[in-house]
Scaffold this motif. Structure first.
Motif, mmCIF file in Angstrom:
data_model
loop_
_atom_site.group_PDB
_atom_site.id
_atom_site.type_symbol
_atom_site.label_atom_id
_atom_site.label_comp_id
_atom_site.label_asym_id
_atom_site.label_seq_id
_atom_site.Cartn_x
_atom_site.Cartn_y
_atom_site.Cartn_z
ATOM 1 N N ARG A 187 -10.973 6.222 10.191
ATOM 2 C CA ARG A 187 -10.854 5.774 8.801
ATOM 3 C C ARG A 187 -10.511 4.283 8.732
ATOM 4 N NH1 ARG A 187 -6.122 7.665 4.611
ATOM 5 N NH2 ARG A 187 -6.936 6.602 2.756
ATOM 6 N N LYS A 188 -9.594 3.843 9.603
ATOM 7 C CA LYS A 188 -9.210 2.439 9.601
ATOM 8 C C LYS A 188 -10.380 1.554 10.020
ATOM 9 C CE LYS A 188 -5.696 -0.703 11.425
ATOM 10 N NZ LYS A 188 -6.655 -1.733 11.791
ATOM 11 N N ARG A 197 -10.525 -4.716 -0.871
ATOM 12 C CA ARG A 197 -9.129 -5.130 -0.683
ATOM 13 C C ARG A 197 -8.164 -4.036 -1.105
ATOM 14 N NH1 ARG A 197 -9.088 -11.381 -2.955
ATOM 15 N NH2 ARG A 197 -10.555 -12.234 -1.386
ATOM 16 N N ARG A 198 -8.502 -3.342 -2.174
ATOM 17 C CA ARG A 198 -7.645 -2.260 -2.647
ATOM 18 C C ARG A 198 -7.571 -1.133 -1.608
ATOM 19 N NH1 ARG A 198 -8.694 1.201 -8.225
ATOM 20 N NH2 ARG A 198 -6.903 2.605 -8.011
ATOM 21 N N GLN A 199 -8.712 -0.806 -1.017
ATOM 22 C CA GLN A 199 -8.729 0.244 -0.006
ATOM 23 C C GLN A 199 -7.960 -0.169 1.246
ATOM 24 O OE1 GLN A 199 -9.975 3.267 -0.498
ATOM 25 N NE2 GLN A 199 -9.230 3.901 1.510
ATOM 26 N N LEU A 200 -8.051 -1.464 1.631
ATOM 27 C CA LEU A 200 -7.311 -1.942 2.799
ATOM 28 C C LEU A 200 -5.808 -1.869 2.559
ATOM 29 C CD1 LEU A 200 -9.483 -5.038 3.808
ATOM 30 C CD2 LEU A 200 -9.377 -2.815 4.935
ATOM 31 N N ARG A 201 -5.371 -2.197 1.339
ATOM 32 C CA ARG A 201 -3.938 -2.104 1.032
ATOM 33 C C ARG A 201 -3.464 -0.649 1.102
ATOM 34 N NH1 ARG A 201 -5.266 -5.918 -3.064
ATOM 35 N NH2 ARG A 201 -5.257 -4.242 -4.600
ATOM 36 N N LYS A 202 -4.281 0.260 0.582
ATOM 37 C CA LYS A 202 -3.920 1.683 0.614
ATOM 38 C C LYS A 202 -3.828 2.193 2.055
ATOM 39 C CE LYS A 202 -5.253 6.143 -1.365
ATOM 40 N NZ LYS A 202 -5.084 6.863 -0.115
ATOM 41 N N THR A 203 -4.740 1.728 2.919
ATOM 42 C CA THR A 203 -4.706 2.142 4.330
ATOM 43 C C THR A 203 -3.426 1.669 5.010
ATOM 44 O OG1 THR A 203 -7.118 2.023 4.399
ATOM 45 C CG2 THR A 203 -5.962 2.053 6.508
ATOM 46 N N ASP A 206 -0.568 3.895 3.915
ATOM 47 C CA ASP A 206 -0.628 5.197 4.586
ATOM 48 C C ASP A 206 -0.156 5.102 6.034
ATOM 49 O OD1 ASP A 206 -1.598 6.220 2.252
ATOM 50 O OD2 ASP A 206 -3.709 6.198 2.880
ATOM 51 N N GLU A 207 -0.509 4.015 6.724
ATOM 52 C CA GLU A 207 -0.063 3.838 8.106
ATOM 53 C C GLU A 207 1.444 3.692 8.186
ATOM 54 O OE1 GLU A 207 -2.150 0.528 9.656
ATOM 55 O OE2 GLU A 207 -4.053 1.602 9.912
ATOM 56 N N ALA A 208 2.010 2.994 7.216
ATOM 57 C CA ALA A 208 3.461 2.804 7.225
ATOM 58 C C ALA A 208 4.204 4.117 6.965
ATOM 59 C CB ALA A 208 3.854 1.763 6.174
ATOM 60 N N ALA A 209 3.582 5.008 6.177
ATOM 61 C CA ALA A 209 4.231 6.276 5.840
ATOM 62 C C ALA A 209 3.971 7.370 6.866
ATOM 63 C CB ALA A 209 3.766 6.751 4.468
ATOM 64 N N LEU A 210 3.104 7.110 7.846
ATOM 65 C CA LEU A 210 2.761 8.122 8.835
ATOM 66 C C LEU A 210 3.908 8.344 9.811
ATOM 67 C CD1 LEU A 210 0.491 9.970 9.923
ATOM 68 C CD2 LEU A 210 -0.191 8.084 11.409
ATOM 69 N N VAL A 211 4.281 9.603 10.021
ATOM 70 C CA VAL A 211 5.365 9.947 10.937
ATOM 71 C C VAL A 211 4.755 10.324 12.278
ATOM 72 C CG1 VAL A 211 7.297 11.504 11.378
ATOM 73 C CG2 VAL A 211 6.807 10.732 9.048
ATOM 74 N N THR A 212 5.113 9.613 13.326
ATOM 75 C CA THR A 212 4.619 9.877 14.673
ATOM 76 C C THR A 212 5.790 10.133 15.602
ATOM 77 O OG1 THR A 212 4.621 7.525 15.230
ATOM 78 C CG2 THR A 212 2.600 8.427 14.282
ATOM 79 N N ALA A 213 5.442 10.523 16.838
ATOM 80 C CA ALA A 213 6.503 10.778 17.821
ATOM 81 C C ALA A 213 7.273 9.516 18.145
ATOM 82 C CB ALA A 213 5.891 11.372 19.087
ATOM 83 N N GLU A 214 6.579 8.375 18.152
ATOM 84 C CA GLU A 214 7.241 7.121 18.491
ATOM 85 C C GLU A 214 8.186 6.670 17.384
ATOM 86 O OE1 GLU A 214 4.130 7.732 18.738
ATOM 87 O OE2 GLU A 214 3.726 7.680 20.900
#
Length: 468
Positions: A187-188, A197-203, A206-214
């Motif tokens: 997707r990225k 630009r609007r879609q890039l800001r939304k992406t 979403d990346e900042a809100a993604l919870v990962t193991a790290e």
């Protein structure tokens, strides 16, 4: 208009001379001459065209024996045709290339590839891309200037041209690397290339809100707890996909395997009804087997003493097992070494009902197209295991090995390996015949189920295709 004026108007009309009627406008002689000359020229031109079409010869050209010669191509563009300014075959335009299979047996398989400055098109006339290649032929008329004839040339079919964008810096897209990417990475990547630009800001949000193991501080602690719990628990049995649902710790033979998926038939199935009636006596059973095209091996096995003079309830319980064994034996032998099955032919021969055939093809074959199926080595092993288990459960969990091996055209040792792989023990027995006493090997199912393991020394080693 008043009555008097209306009367005077009618009298004026009646008093008018008879020869004063409206007349058409006459054309001048000069205009008539020009019109006649124009019509004469048109007639001469049309006659000339008609005479030319009369003398034009049409010639049907046979396929060229030259392997390097390619016939005309008919191309379709499902998404959109190339721009007209690219179809000039000049500098910066689109360039078409044709390829033919070098195998003498597949000379009709051809590929057309077209490359534009920013797009690549590719089409083929075989495989899933072919459009009615097996039932339709296309012929194109090509004008031949030296001989003045139109030659009818058979084409290689229709080529649906599928398009894709060229990669940056003229590099080919690495499909394997793209498939290995996660959904978020795909997707990225797409958003970076084509997003607003609007879609890039939304992406980014979403990346900042993604919870990962790290990003989780308790990851190590949770992982350690899971590892400790896994060490304390017993090992989970790895289920084998080449067997029907089974219970390793079953206490009774009837609970060891669940083969309802292959012996479940509708009570309204005509073969099932006929078989239930045919089991009344050996003679009627032989006639029914001949009518339903049941193999001689199945007929001879279920014609012995334990299966004679059965009650109606017992016949209803036994009939589905006999049908399932017969159908699986038929599919195994039809597939042969290559594993090819044709669903249309099987339905036309009326040897297996359509619903049962669909279920068995789903279990034991891979679908290639609407009618073609392939029995791979792994699926062939599954088919043999299901067949052996059904045979055991219909015969009080003990059966002779030699008869099934001969029916499946297998070596006896290979058939023994099949029975061992499903948890049977092999023993020798004797039977009395008209010729005397004969020895044979039998397979007997035991519980709890124990499957052989592969060892380094080679003992209890099964053929690899049974595990694939």
């Amino acid at each position: 208009m008043s009555a008097k004026s209306h009367k005077r108007h009618r009298e004026a009309i009646s008093d008018a001379p008879a020869d004063e009627t409206p007349r058409k406008h006459k054309k001048s002689k000069h205009a008539d001459a020009e019109t006649n000359a124009t019509r004469s020229e048109e007639r001469t031109a049309s006659e000339g065209l008609f005479r030319a079409s009369e003398t034009l010869e049409v010639e049907l050209v046979a396929e060229s024996s030259d392997a390097t010669h390619l016939p005309p191509f008919l191309l379709t563009f499902p998404l959109a045709p190339p721009p007209l300014n690219l179809l000039n075959n000049g500098e910066g335009g689109i360039r078409f290339e044709g390829f033919r299979n070098a195998d003498p047996r597949k000379t009709r398989q051809e590929i057309v590839r077209a490359e534009a400055p920013k797009m690549v098109y590719k089409g083929m006339n075989f495989g899933d891309e072919a459009l009615a290649a097996s039932v339709t032929k296309y012929i194109v008329g090509v004008y031949h200037r030296p001989s003045g004839t139109v030659r009818l040339v058979e084409t290689a079919g229709i080529f649906p041209m599928h398009q894709r964008l060229k990669a940056k810096l003229e590099e080919e897209i690495n499909d394997e690397a793209f498939k290995a990417m996660s959904w978020q990475d795909k997707r990225k990547s797409t958003g970076d290339a084509f997003g607003s630009r609007r879609q890039l800001r939304k992406t980014k949000v979403d990346e900042a809100a993604l919870v990962t193991a790290e990003s989780t501080p308790l990851t190590d602690a949770i992982a350690n707890q899971i590892a400790v719990k896994a060490d304390a628990e017993p090992e989970i049995d790895e289920r084998r996909t080449d067997l029907p649902p089974y219970d390793v710790n079953a206490e009774t033979l009837a609970d060891a395997y669940d083969i309802s998926g292959v012996i479940t038939f509708s009570d309204t199935d005509l073969p099932l009804k006929k078989l239930v009636k045919g089991l009344k006596s050996p003679q009627t059973f032989a006639d029914t087997c001949k009518e339903l095209k049941i193999s001689r091996f199945v007929e001879s096995h279920f014609s012995t003493e334990p299966y004679r003079n059965l009650k109606k309830k017992q016949r209803k319980l036994l009939a589905p097992y006999i049908l399932a064994i017969s159908y699986m034996v038929l599919l195994h032998n039809r597939a042969g070494f290559r594993g090819d099955l044709d669903r249309r032919k099987l339905l036309e021969e009326k040897v297996i009902p359509e619903l049962a055939l669909s279920r068995y093809l789903h279990l034991f074959a891979e679908k290639r197209d609407a009618v073609k199926f392939l029995v791979t080595s792994a699926l062939r092993a599954r088919l043999r295991n299901y067949l052996a288990i059904t045979f055991l459960m219909s015969s009080k969990f003990e059966v002779p090995v030699d008869g099934l091996a001969a029916e499946l055209k297998l070596e006896k040792n290979a058939c023994i390996d099949v029975f061992r792989s499903i948890g049977c023990s092999i023993g020798s027995k004797t039977k009395t015949t008209e010729a005397g006493t004969e020895k044979f090997q039998s397979a007997k199912l035991k519980v709890p189920l124990t499957f052989p393991t592969i060892t380094k020394k080679g003992t209890n080693v099964l053929p690899r295709n049974l595990w694939q």
